[in-house]
Write a protein that holds these residues in place. Structure first.
Motif, PDB file in Angstrom:
ATOM      1  N   LEU A  18      49.444 -42.543  22.735  1.00 16.97           N
ATOM      2  CA  LEU A  18      49.113 -41.930  24.092  1.00 16.97           C
ATOM      3  C   LEU A  18      50.382 -42.089  25.065  1.00 16.97           C
ATOM      4  O   LEU A  18      50.534 -41.255  25.799  1.00 16.97           O
ATOM      5  CB  LEU A  18      47.948 -42.637  24.771  1.00 16.97           C
ATOM      6  N   LEU A  21      52.127 -38.943  24.775  1.00 19.07           N
ATOM      7  CA  LEU A  21      51.407 -37.871  25.435  1.00 19.07           C
ATOM      8  C   LEU A  21      51.136 -38.171  26.921  1.00 19.07           C
ATOM      9  O   LEU A  21      50.801 -37.517  27.882  1.00 19.07           O
ATOM     10  CB  LEU A  21      49.735 -37.665  25.086  1.00 19.07           C
ATOM     11  N   VAL A  23      50.823 -40.857  28.868  1.00 16.89           N
ATOM     12  CA  VAL A  23      49.930 -41.875  29.643  1.00 16.89           C
ATOM     13  C   VAL A  23      50.251 -43.299  29.089  1.00 16.89           C
ATOM     14  O   VAL A  23      50.234 -43.588  28.058  1.00 16.89           O
ATOM     15  CB  VAL A  23      48.602 -41.706  29.087  1.00 16.89           C
ATOM     16  N   ASP A  47      51.185 -42.083  34.487  1.00 15.25           N
ATOM     17  CA  ASP A  47      52.162 -41.194  33.713  1.00 15.25           C
ATOM     18  C   ASP A  47      53.626 -41.538  34.097  1.00 15.25           C
ATOM     19  O   ASP A  47      54.062 -42.248  35.044  1.00 15.25           O
ATOM     20  CB  ASP A  47      51.530 -39.896  33.783  1.00 15.25           C
ATOM     21  N   TYR A  63      42.738 -39.234  39.290  1.00 17.44           N
ATOM     22  CA  TYR A  63      44.041 -39.102  39.162  1.00 17.44           C
ATOM     23  C   TYR A  63      44.687 -39.144  40.442  1.00 17.44           C
ATOM     24  O   TYR A  63      44.284 -38.342  41.269  1.00 17.44           O
ATOM     25  CB  TYR A  63      44.391 -37.800  38.372  1.00 17.44           C
ATOM     26  N   VAL A  84      42.905 -36.162  27.527  1.00 23.19           N
ATOM     27  CA  VAL A  84      44.190 -36.128  27.378  1.00 23.19           C
ATOM     28  C   VAL A  84      44.777 -35.839  25.726  1.00 23.19           C
ATOM     29  O   VAL A  84      45.645 -35.173  25.821  1.00 23.19           O
ATOM     30  CB  VAL A  84      44.949 -37.757  27.565  1.00 23.19           C
ATOM     31  N   PRO A  88      46.971 -32.186  26.323  1.00 23.43           N
ATOM     32  CA  PRO A  88      47.975 -33.365  26.878  1.00 23.43           C
ATOM     33  C   PRO A  88      48.757 -32.645  28.177  1.00 23.43           C
ATOM     34  O   PRO A  88      49.108 -33.228  28.865  1.00 23.43           O
ATOM     35  CB  PRO A  88      48.652 -33.565  25.781  1.00 23.43           C
ATOM     36  N   TRP A  90      47.158 -31.166  30.654  1.00 23.19           N
ATOM     37  CA  TRP A  90      45.931 -31.006  31.634  1.00 23.19           C
ATOM     38  C   TRP A  90      46.787 -30.770  32.962  1.00 23.19           C
ATOM     39  O   TRP A  90      46.049 -29.916  33.830  1.00 23.19           O
ATOM     40  CB  TRP A  90      44.892 -32.067  31.509  1.00 23.19           C
ATOM     41  N   ARG A  91      47.425 -31.493  33.278  1.00 28.45           N
ATOM     42  CA  ARG A  91      48.152 -31.184  34.915  1.00 28.45           C
ATOM     43  C   ARG A  91      48.542 -29.866  35.049  1.00 28.45           C
ATOM     44  O   ARG A  91      48.492 -29.373  36.117  1.00 28.45           O
ATOM     45  CB  ARG A  91      49.362 -32.428  34.984  1.00 28.45           C
TER      46      ARG A  91
END
Length: 184
Positions: A18, A21, A23, A47, A63, A84, A88, A90-91
């Motif tokens: 993770l 990615l 996180v 992050d 978030y 995620v 990954p 997503w933002r």
């Protein structure tokens, strides 16, 4: 049994993957925001930009961006990890959401996924995390992200009391030559 932060942090393989990615599950020590109606937000991770992931009493995952944006991104901790892993980036889907347009978010997701097609590290991380945590793939991670952010009613404030803004940004993939070309 649903996935919880405690179950996840006991799995060092999943935690390491993770991190690749973007996180991390080492929470911040210093509070830099408040959530209206929540006395002690449970900061479960962050992050690379210093933004925070918060597990709310409702079990939704909030978030809180270091850039003054905030919103619920998943209905549960497990849904957050599924998001995620599935998306990954997503933002960036939210950044290129055209102000919260689901069709635009789907276009962004397709273009962003196309840019990752040859990224074996991301694809390996996805598979290893799913295997280590026995996660199923979600049917519509972009739709779930949209639903969570659109319904988000959490009010997050900076330490000076000013409220954070929505996670939906006004850009579309047409604003990015790389993504525009990837979608073509």
């Amino acid at each position: 049994m649903p996935l919880t932060p405690e179950i996840l942090t006991a799995n060092s393989e999943a935690i390491a993957r993770l991190r690749s990615l973007d996180v991390s599950f080492a929470p911040d020590e210093e509070p830099w925001f408040t959530v209206d109606g929540v006395d002690s937000p449970r900061h479960v991770g962050s992050d690379g930009s210093g933004s925070a992931f918060v597990l709310l009493p409702s079990q939704n995952v909030l978030y809180v961006s270091s850039e003054g944006r905030a919103g619920i991104i998943a209905e549960s901790f497990e849904a957050f990890i599924q998001l995620v892993v599935a998306r990954p980036y997503w933002r960036d889907i939210l950044k290129f959401s055209g102000g919260g347009d689901l069709a635009e978010m789907r276009r962004a997701a397709d273009a962003l996924e196309a840019t990752l097609d040859d990224d074996d590290e991301v694809n390996e991380a996805r598979e290893e995390i799913r295997g280590a945590l026995a996660l199923t793939e979600t049917d519509d991670p972009v739709g779930a992200l949209y639903d969570a952010v659109a319904a988000s009613d959490a009010i997050v404030r900076a330490t000076d009391g000013s409220p954070f803004t929505t996670l939906f940004n006004r850009f579309s993939i047409d604003n990015s030559p790389t993504l525009r070309n990837a979608a073509a």
